[in-house]
Write a protein that holds these residues in place. Structure first.
Motif, PDB file in Angstrom:
ATOM      1  N   MET A   1       0.779  -1.394   0.036  1.00 46.80           N
ATOM      2  CA  MET A   1       0.183  -0.207   0.415  1.00 46.80           C
ATOM      3  C   MET A   1       0.563   1.284  -0.498  1.00 46.80           C
ATOM      4  N   LYS A   2       0.851   2.209  -0.762  1.00 47.38           N
ATOM      5  CA  LYS A   2       1.251   3.064  -1.048  1.00 47.38           C
ATOM      6  C   LYS A   2       0.271   4.863  -0.774  1.00 47.38           C
ATOM      7  N   LEU A   3       0.752   5.071   0.952  1.00 47.92           N
ATOM      8  CA  LEU A   3       0.024   6.635   1.446  1.00 47.92           C
ATOM      9  C   LEU A   3       0.842   7.483   1.754  1.00 47.92           C
ATOM     10  N   ALA A   4      -0.957   8.337   0.987  1.00 42.86           N
ATOM     11  CA  ALA A   4      -0.031   9.861   0.977  1.00 42.86           C
ATOM     12  C   ALA A   4      -0.695  10.750   1.811  1.00 42.86           C
ATOM     13  N   LEU A   5      -0.015  10.989   2.889  1.00 45.35           N
ATOM     14  CA  LEU A   5      -0.395  11.803   3.909  1.00 45.35           C
ATOM     15  C   LEU A   5      -0.444  13.561   3.337  1.00 45.35           C
ATOM     16  N   VAL A   6      -1.790  13.948   3.691  1.00 45.55           N
ATOM     17  CA  VAL A   6      -1.555  15.437   3.124  1.00 45.55           C
ATOM     18  C   VAL A   6      -1.996  16.473   4.128  1.00 45.55           C
ATOM     19  N   ARG A   7      -0.732  16.999   4.130  1.00 46.52           N
ATOM     20  CA  ARG A   7      -1.296  17.801   5.571  1.00 46.52           C
ATOM     21  C   ARG A   7      -2.723  19.225   5.766  1.00 46.52           C
ATOM     22  N   ASP A   8      -3.461  19.181   6.578  1.00 45.78           N
ATOM     23  CA  ASP A   8      -4.648  19.338   6.080  1.00 45.78           C
ATOM     24  C   ASP A   8      -4.754  20.632   6.068  1.00 45.78           C
ATOM     25  N   SER A   9      -5.450  21.271   5.853  1.00 49.88           N
ATOM     26  CA  SER A   9      -5.858  23.510   5.811  1.00 49.88           C
ATOM     27  C   SER A   9      -6.666  23.402   5.367  1.00 49.88           C
ATOM     28  N   GLU A  10      -7.511  24.993   6.308  1.00 51.43           N
ATOM     29  CA  GLU A  10      -8.391  24.977   5.701  1.00 51.43           C
ATOM     30  C   GLU A  10      -9.263  25.405   4.013  1.00 51.43           C
ATOM     31  N   ILE A  11      -7.824  25.493   3.793  1.00 49.95           N
ATOM     32  CA  ILE A  11      -8.139  25.696   2.403  1.00 49.95           C
ATOM     33  C   ILE A  11      -8.518  24.934   0.631  1.00 49.95           C
ATOM     34  N   TYR A  12      -8.385  23.799   1.605  1.00 51.74           N
ATOM     35  CA  TYR A  12      -8.636  22.615   1.252  1.00 51.74           C
ATOM     36  C   TYR A  12     -10.557  22.415   0.777  1.00 51.74           C
ATOM     37  N   ASN A  13     -10.750  23.558   1.980  1.00 51.89           N
ATOM     38  CA  ASN A  13     -12.369  23.467   1.276  1.00 51.89           C
ATOM     39  C   ASN A  13     -12.981  24.026   0.353  1.00 51.89           C
ATOM     40  N   ARG A  14     -12.363  25.488  -0.021  1.00 59.80           N
ATOM     41  CA  ARG A  14     -12.452  26.171  -1.246  1.00 59.80           C
ATOM     42  C   ARG A  14     -12.894  25.877  -2.037  1.00 59.80           C
ATOM     43  N   LYS A  15     -13.611  26.390  -3.191  1.00 58.33           N
ATOM     44  CA  LYS A  15     -14.457  24.775  -4.184  1.00 58.33           C
ATOM     45  C   LYS A  15     -13.282  25.796  -5.573  1.00 58.33           C
ATOM     46  N   LEU A  16     -13.061  25.120  -6.249  1.00 61.28           N
ATOM     47  CA  LEU A  16     -12.205  26.000  -7.651  1.00 61.28           C
ATOM     48  C   LEU A  16     -12.650  24.913  -8.766  1.00 61.28           C
ATOM     49  N   LEU A  17     -13.606  26.005  -9.753  1.00 63.73           N
ATOM     50  CA  LEU A  17     -14.055  25.070 -11.381  1.00 63.73           C
ATOM     51  C   LEU A  17     -14.759  24.031 -10.715  1.00 63.73           C
ATOM     52  N   GLY A  18     -15.738  23.806  -9.784  1.00 63.86           N
ATOM     53  CA  GLY A  18     -17.231  22.607  -9.735  1.00 63.86           C
ATOM     54  C   GLY A  18     -16.178  21.578  -9.212  1.00 63.86           C
ATOM     55  N   LEU A  19     -14.983  21.289  -8.400  1.00 59.22           N
ATOM     56  CA  LEU A  19     -14.747  20.216  -6.871  1.00 59.22           C
ATOM     57  C   LEU A  19     -13.996  20.898  -6.600  1.00 59.22           C
ATOM     58  N   THR A  20     -13.966  21.052  -4.859  1.00 57.33           N
ATOM     59  CA  THR A  20     -13.337  21.372  -3.653  1.00 57.33           C
ATOM     60  C   THR A  20     -11.696  21.137  -4.073  1.00 57.33           C
ATOM     61  N   LEU A  21     -11.061  22.277  -3.548  1.00 53.78           N
ATOM     62  CA  LEU A  21      -9.406  21.724  -3.858  1.00 53.78           C
ATOM     63  C   LEU A  21      -8.982  20.602  -3.260  1.00 53.78           C
ATOM     64  N   ARG A  22      -9.625  19.937  -2.398  1.00 55.15           N
ATOM     65  CA  ARG A  22      -9.865  18.422  -1.201  1.00 55.15           C
ATOM     66  C   ARG A  22      -9.320  18.058  -2.251  1.00 55.15           C
ATOM     67  N   ASP A  23     -11.046  17.764  -3.751  1.00 52.83           N
ATOM     68  CA  ASP A  23     -10.365  16.570  -4.374  1.00 52.83           C
ATOM     69  C   ASP A  23     -10.065  17.129  -5.171  1.00 52.83           C
ATOM     70  N   ARG A  24      -8.968  17.999  -5.466  1.00 57.71           N
ATOM     71  CA  ARG A  24      -8.169  18.004  -6.323  1.00 57.71           C
ATOM     72  C   ARG A  24      -6.661  17.935  -6.340  1.00 57.71           C
ATOM     73  N   ILE A  25      -6.908  17.858  -4.707  1.00 57.68           N
ATOM     74  CA  ILE A  25      -5.486  16.190  -4.826  1.00 57.68           C
ATOM     75  C   ILE A  25      -5.838  15.082  -4.247  1.00 57.68           C
ATOM     76  N   LYS A  26      -6.572  14.502  -4.104  1.00 58.00           N
ATOM     77  CA  LYS A  26      -7.450  13.405  -3.445  1.00 58.00           C
ATOM     78  C   LYS A  26      -6.856  12.956  -4.531  1.00 58.00           C
ATOM     79  N   VAL A  27      -8.016  13.243  -5.745  1.00 56.97           N
ATOM     80  CA  VAL A  27      -8.359  12.458  -7.401  1.00 56.97           C
ATOM     81  C   VAL A  27      -6.603  12.286  -7.908  1.00 56.97           C
ATOM     82  N   PRO A  28      -5.831  12.822  -8.451  1.00 57.79           N
ATOM     83  CA  PRO A  28      -4.616  12.463  -8.562  1.00 57.79           C
ATOM     84  C   PRO A  28      -3.692  11.896  -8.109  1.00 57.79           C
ATOM     85  N   LEU A  29      -3.842  12.126  -6.792  1.00 58.74           N
ATOM     86  CA  LEU A  29      -2.849  10.652  -6.260  1.00 58.74           C
ATOM     87  C   LEU A  29      -3.814   9.594  -6.010  1.00 58.74           C
ATOM     88  N   GLU A  30      -4.974   9.456  -6.264  1.00 57.40           N
ATOM     89  CA  GLU A  30      -5.091   7.985  -6.141  1.00 57.40           C
ATOM     90  C   GLU A  30      -4.950   7.407  -7.024  1.00 57.40           C
TER      91      GLU A  30
END
Ligand code: CDP
Ligand code: MPG
Ligand code: MPG
Ligand code: CA
Ligand code: CA
Length: 345
Positions: A1-30
Motif C-alpha cells: 500500500m502506498k500512503l499519501a499523508l496530506v497536511r490538512d488546511s482550511e483552503i482545501y475546503n474552497r471550491k475551484l471550478l466545480g470541485l473542492t481543492l480537497r478533491d483536486r489533490i485527492k483524485v490525482p493521488l488516488e
C-alpha cells in the motif's frame, strides 16, 4: 500500500471550478495509486510500502502523475512534498513533522519536478487560470492525448472553449451531454447550408465554427472534473466523423445545384476528412502513442477544415473551402503513408 499523508488546511475546503481543492489533490493521488489521508497533528500513522508526505497546500496540475523521485518540487523550485520509499516508522515517533526533519538531515534526497501550484487565498485566481490552461491538449501540459491540438484549436478555439468550460464547471453537465450537444449544433449548421441564401450560409458558417469550439468543451470538462471515460472519448471521435460527413454533404448538395460535378469534389472532400482522422486514430491504435508524423505536415486537421468552411461561408466561397479540403486532405493522407514508412519511432 502506498500512503499519501496530506497536511490538512482550511483552503482545501474552497471550491475551484466545480470541485473542492480537497478533491483536486485527492483524485490525482488516488489515480497515482496512493491511499490518501489528510493529517492534522495526528500521532499515529499506518504502515505502508511508501509514504508521500505533502506539507504545504498545493494544487496538482499535472495529469497522469508518476511519482518516482523523493522530493517533489513545483516548477519554480518550491518543495512541497517528500516521498519515502523505506519504512517511515524507523523515523517516526509520533510526530510527523519531526520525523520528516530527521529524515531530511540523514539523507540527501533527489528531486522530481511536478507541475503544481502552491495554494493560498491570494493566488486562487492564478490557480484557476493555470488549472484551465492545463486542460489544453498541448505538449506543455503533459497530457498524452491521441493527438495534440491543431493550429486553429491552439490559437482560436481553446481561448473561447476554456471560457465556456469555466462557465459550465459549476453546472451539472456531463462531458457526454456536451458531446451530443456539439453534434446537434453541427446538424443545425449543416441544415442551414441547404437554404441557399447568403444570410443562411453565413449563419451556418458561424454555427459550424461554434460547433468546432464546443467540441473542445466536452474534453475540457471531462479533464477538469475527473470525468473522462472511454465511451466518451470514443463517442467524441465517432460523432465528429458523422458531423464531418454531414457538413460536407449539405454543402455539396447546395453547390451541386449549379454544377453536378461538385459531387465529385464533395466525395473527395468527405473522404479526405475521414482519412485524416483514420490515419491518426489507426496510428494511435497500432503505435500506442500520441500521433506524430514528423515535422513537416499539411495543417488540415479538423479544427482547420471547419475554419476553412467558416471562412468559405463568410466570403460566400464554399467551393474553395471544399476544394482545399479535398486536395490538401488527400495529399496529407498520402504524405502520412510515405512519412511513416521511414519514421524512427
Ligand atoms: O475533441 P478533441 O479531440 O478536439 O479534444 P477534447 O474534446 O478536448 O478531448 C478529447 C478527450 O476528452 C477524449 O479523448 C477523452 O479523453 C475526453 N472526453 C471524455 O472523456 N468524454 C467525452 N464525452 C468527451 C471527451
Ligand atoms: C465544378 C468543379 C468540380 C470539379 C471537382 C473535381 C475534383 C478536383 C480536384 C480534386 C483533387 C483531389 C486530389 C486527390 C488526390 C488523390 C491522392 O464548377 C466547377 C461552375 O462554374 C460553378 O457554377 O466552376 C464551376
Ligand atoms: C460576401 C461578403 C463577404 C463578407 C465578408 C465579411 C468579412 C467579415 C469578417 C471576416 C472575418 C473572417 C476573418 C478572416 C481572417 C483571415 C485569416 O456575398 C457577399 C452575395 O451577394 C451572396 O450571393 O452577399 C454576397
Ligand atoms: Ca471533443
Ligand atoms: Ca467531437
Amino acid at each position: 500500500m502506498k500512503l499519501a499523508l496530506v497536511r490538512d488546511s482550511e483552503i482545501y475546503n474552497r471550491k475551484l471550478l466545480g470541485l473542492t481543492l480537497r478533491d483536486r489533490i485527492k483524485v490525482p493521488l488516488e489515480r497515482a495509486g496512493f491511499k490518501v489521508r489528510f493529517f492534522n497533528g495526528d500521532t499515529s500513522v499506518e504502515r505502508a510500502e511508501s509514504y508521500l508526505i505533502i506539507n504545504e497546500p498545493v494544487l496538482i496540475l499535472e495529469r497522469d502523475i508518476e511519482l518516482n523521485g523523493r522530493k517533489l518540487l513545483v516548477s519554480d523550485g518550491f518543495t512541497f512534498g517528500y516521498l519515502f520509499e523505506e519504512d517511515f516508522h524507523a523515523f517516526f515517533d509520533g510526530d510527523l513533522q519531526m520525523a520528516i526533519e530527521r529524515y531530511l538531515q540523514r539523507n540527501s534526497i533527489e528531486a522530481q519536478q511536478i507541475w503544481a501550484v502552491k495554494l493560498s487565498d491570494e493566488n486562487l485566481k492564478l490557480s484557476e487560470k493555470l488549472l484551465l490552461s492545463s486542460l489544453v491538449k498541448a505538449k506543455r501540459t503533459g497530457l498524452k492525448p491521441a493527438y495534440y491540438d491543431g493550429i486553429i484549436a491552439r490559437t482560436l478555439n481553446r481561448r473561447i472553449s476554456l471560457r465556456i468550460s469555466k462557465y459550465l464547471a459549476d453546472r451539472n453537465v456531463t462531458p457526454n451531454q456536451i458531446t451530443v450537444l456539439s453534434f446537434l449544433i453541427s446538424v443545425i449548421g449543416s441544415a442551414l447550408f441547404l437554404l441557399n441564401s447568403y444570410l443562411a450560409t453565413l449563419i451556418a458558417g458561424i454555427i459550424i465554427q461554434l460547433h468546432s469550439i464546443i467540441d473542445g468543451c466536452d474534453g475540457e470538462i471531462a479533464r477538469l472534473k475527473f470525468m473522462e471515460s472511454k465511451y466518451g472519448a470514443w463517442l467524441d471521435g465517432v460523432l465528429d466523423r458523422y458531423a464531418d460527413f454531414l457538413i460536407i454533404f449539405c454543402i455539396t448538395l447546395s453547390l451541386s445545384q449549379t454544377n453536378g460535378l461538385y459531387w465529385v469534389l464533395g466525395f473527395l472532400a468527405a473522404f479526405a476528412s475521414f482519412i485524416i482522422a483514420y490515419t491518426g486514430d489507426k496510428y494511435v491504435a497500432v503505435y500506442r502513442q500520441t500521433y506524430n508524423s514528423g515535422s513537416f505536415k499539411i495543417p488540415i486537421t479538423r479544427d482547420v477544415r471547419l475554419f476553412l468552411i467558416f471562412l468559405g461561408a463568410v466570403f460566400n466561397a464554399l467551393a474553395i473551402s471544399v476544394i482545399l479540403i479535398a486536395v490538401l486532405g488527400n495529399i496529407e493522407g498520402l504524405r502520412r503513408i510515405i512519412a511513416l514508412r521511414s519514421a524512427k519511432l
